[in-house]
Motif scaffolding. Structure first.
Motif, PDB file in Angstrom:
ATOM      1  N   VAL A  98       0.844  -1.198   0.000  1.00  0.00           N
ATOM      2  CA  VAL A  98       0.000   0.000   0.000  1.00  0.00           C
ATOM      3  C   VAL A  98       0.878   1.246   0.000  1.00  0.00           C
ATOM      4  CG1 VAL A  98      -1.683   1.331   1.345  1.00  0.00           C
ATOM      5  CG2 VAL A  98      -1.971  -1.131   1.077  1.00  0.00           C
ATOM      6  N   LEU A  99       1.910   1.247   0.857  1.00  0.00           N
ATOM      7  CA  LEU A  99       2.814   2.396   0.887  1.00  0.00           C
ATOM      8  C   LEU A  99       3.482   2.603  -0.471  1.00  0.00           C
ATOM      9  CD1 LEU A  99       4.560   1.977   4.351  1.00  0.00           C
ATOM     10  CD2 LEU A  99       2.917   3.745   3.675  1.00  0.00           C
ATOM     11  N   GLY A 100       3.882   1.503  -1.104  1.00  0.00           N
ATOM     12  CA  GLY A 100       4.495   1.601  -2.424  1.00  0.00           C
ATOM     13  C   GLY A 100       3.536   2.191  -3.438  1.00  0.00           C
ATOM     14  N   ALA A 101       2.287   1.752  -3.386  1.00  0.00           N
ATOM     15  CA  ALA A 101       1.276   2.273  -4.317  1.00  0.00           C
ATOM     16  C   ALA A 101       1.029   3.754  -4.064  1.00  0.00           C
ATOM     17  CB  ALA A 101      -0.026   1.490  -4.183  1.00  0.00           C
ATOM     18  N   LEU A 102       1.034   4.152  -2.806  1.00  0.00           N
ATOM     19  CA  LEU A 102       0.781   5.554  -2.489  1.00  0.00           C
ATOM     20  C   LEU A 102       1.909   6.470  -2.927  1.00  0.00           C
ATOM     21  CD1 LEU A 102      -0.926   5.257   0.999  1.00  0.00           C
ATOM     22  CD2 LEU A 102      -1.982   5.856  -1.196  1.00  0.00           C
ATOM     23  N   ARG A 103       3.089   5.893  -3.207  1.00  0.00           N
ATOM     24  CA  ARG A 103       4.195   6.701  -3.739  1.00  0.00           C
ATOM     25  C   ARG A 103       3.888   7.156  -5.157  1.00  0.00           C
ATOM     26  NH1 ARG A 103       8.834   2.859  -2.946  1.00  0.00           N
ATOM     27  NH2 ARG A 103       8.726   2.926  -5.172  1.00  0.00           N
ATOM     28  N   GLY A 106      -0.018   9.223  -9.566  1.00  0.00           N
ATOM     29  CA  GLY A 106      -1.374   9.016 -10.072  1.00  0.00           C
ATOM     30  C   GLY A 106      -2.294   8.471  -8.999  1.00  0.00           C
ATOM     31  N   VAL A 107      -1.801   7.555  -8.203  1.00  0.00           N
ATOM     32  CA  VAL A 107      -2.598   6.993  -7.115  1.00  0.00           C
ATOM     33  C   VAL A 107      -2.878   8.077  -6.081  1.00  0.00           C
ATOM     34  CG1 VAL A 107      -2.623   5.302  -5.226  1.00  0.00           C
ATOM     35  CG2 VAL A 107      -1.778   4.636  -7.489  1.00  0.00           C
ATOM     36  N   GLN A 108      -1.887   8.892  -5.795  1.00  0.00           N
ATOM     37  CA  GLN A 108      -2.083   9.984  -4.837  1.00  0.00           C
ATOM     38  C   GLN A 108      -3.178  10.937  -5.314  1.00  0.00           C
ATOM     39  OE1 GLN A 108       1.633  11.976  -4.210  1.00  0.00           O
ATOM     40  NE2 GLN A 108       2.627  10.161  -3.350  1.00  0.00           N
ATOM     41  N   ARG A 109      -3.155  11.249  -6.609  1.00  0.00           N
ATOM     42  CA  ARG A 109      -4.174  12.176  -7.154  1.00  0.00           C
ATOM     43  C   ARG A 109      -5.570  11.589  -6.989  1.00  0.00           C
ATOM     44  NH1 ARG A 109      -1.406  12.868 -12.398  1.00  0.00           N
ATOM     45  NH2 ARG A 109      -3.256  11.787 -13.092  1.00  0.00           N
ATOM     46  N   VAL A 110      -5.722  10.294  -7.299  1.00  0.00           N
ATOM     47  CA  VAL A 110      -7.038   9.656  -7.164  1.00  0.00           C
ATOM     48  C   VAL A 110      -7.454   9.657  -5.699  1.00  0.00           C
ATOM     49  CG1 VAL A 110      -8.294   7.477  -7.375  1.00  0.00           C
ATOM     50  CG2 VAL A 110      -6.821   8.255  -9.240  1.00  0.00           C
ATOM     51  N   ALA A 111      -6.527   9.284  -4.808  1.00  0.00           N
ATOM     52  CA  ALA A 111      -6.859   9.230  -3.385  1.00  0.00           C
ATOM     53  C   ALA A 111      -7.259  10.607  -2.855  1.00  0.00           C
ATOM     54  CB  ALA A 111      -5.676   8.675  -2.597  1.00  0.00           C
ATOM     55  N   LEU A 112      -6.512  11.627  -3.235  1.00  0.00           N
ATOM     56  CA  LEU A 112      -6.829  12.972  -2.756  1.00  0.00           C
ATOM     57  C   LEU A 112      -8.163  13.463  -3.293  1.00  0.00           C
ATOM     58  CD1 LEU A 112      -3.298  14.632  -2.923  1.00  0.00           C
ATOM     59  CD2 LEU A 112      -4.617  14.046  -0.862  1.00  0.00           C
TER      60      LEU A 112
END
Length: 152
Positions: A98-103, A106-112
């Motif tokens: 999960v931490l790796g994905a959050l790096r 693109g994933v950060q943008r979707v999560a935010l």
């Protein structure tokens, strides 16, 4: 895919390598063997060289002392059980994924962008992601088949 030991657990080398891959400096660059070895030397007061760490990372050595593994766990901020307990290692491994994905930016943008959505809205986003993932998996399989068929 990570290699596993005879009992189906990840090898020590793979566990250490995963830590280097996921746990990064604040600027997102990976830690060096020398940097980690120096911190481990300082925390244990024992011999711990960059070469020794490289040997552990590559599986050339696989029987470190408990203190060395505790020093590595301390540096990477994981419980020492990551190295000793298969179930704990698996759970921590999932958290590291999960931490790796959050790096990923693109994933950060979707999560935010999902912050503040209702539970129903989050479910809809999840369903959309599932549909896109299935579509991309099919497209990827088709592409591999086309490449395989085009190879003489």
């Amino acid at each position: 895919m990570p290699e596993t030991d005879k009992d189906g657990t990840q090898s020590l080398a793979d566990k250490i390598e995963r830590l280097f891959h996921v746990v990064r400096r604040p600027d997102r660059t990976p830690h060096s063997n020398e940097e980690v070895a120096r911190a481990c030397r300082e925390s244990t007061g024992e011999s711990f060289s960059a070469t020794y760490l490289w040997q552990l990372r590559t599986g050339r050595r696989d029987n470190p002392t408990k203190r060395h593994l505790e020093a590595l766990a301390g540096f990477f901020q994981v419980p020492p059980a990551y190295f000793f307990d298969g179930e704990e290692a698996a759970a921590i491994g999932r958290e590291l994924e999960v931490l790796g994905a959050l790096r990923d930016v693109g994933v950060q943008r979707v999560a935010l962008r999902a912050v503040g959505l209702s539970p129903e809205g989050l479910d809809t986003v999840g369903e959309l992601i599932d549909v896109i993932a299935r579509h991309e998996a099919v497209r990827s399989r088709e592409q591999r088949h086309e490449e395989r068929d085009a190879t003489p």
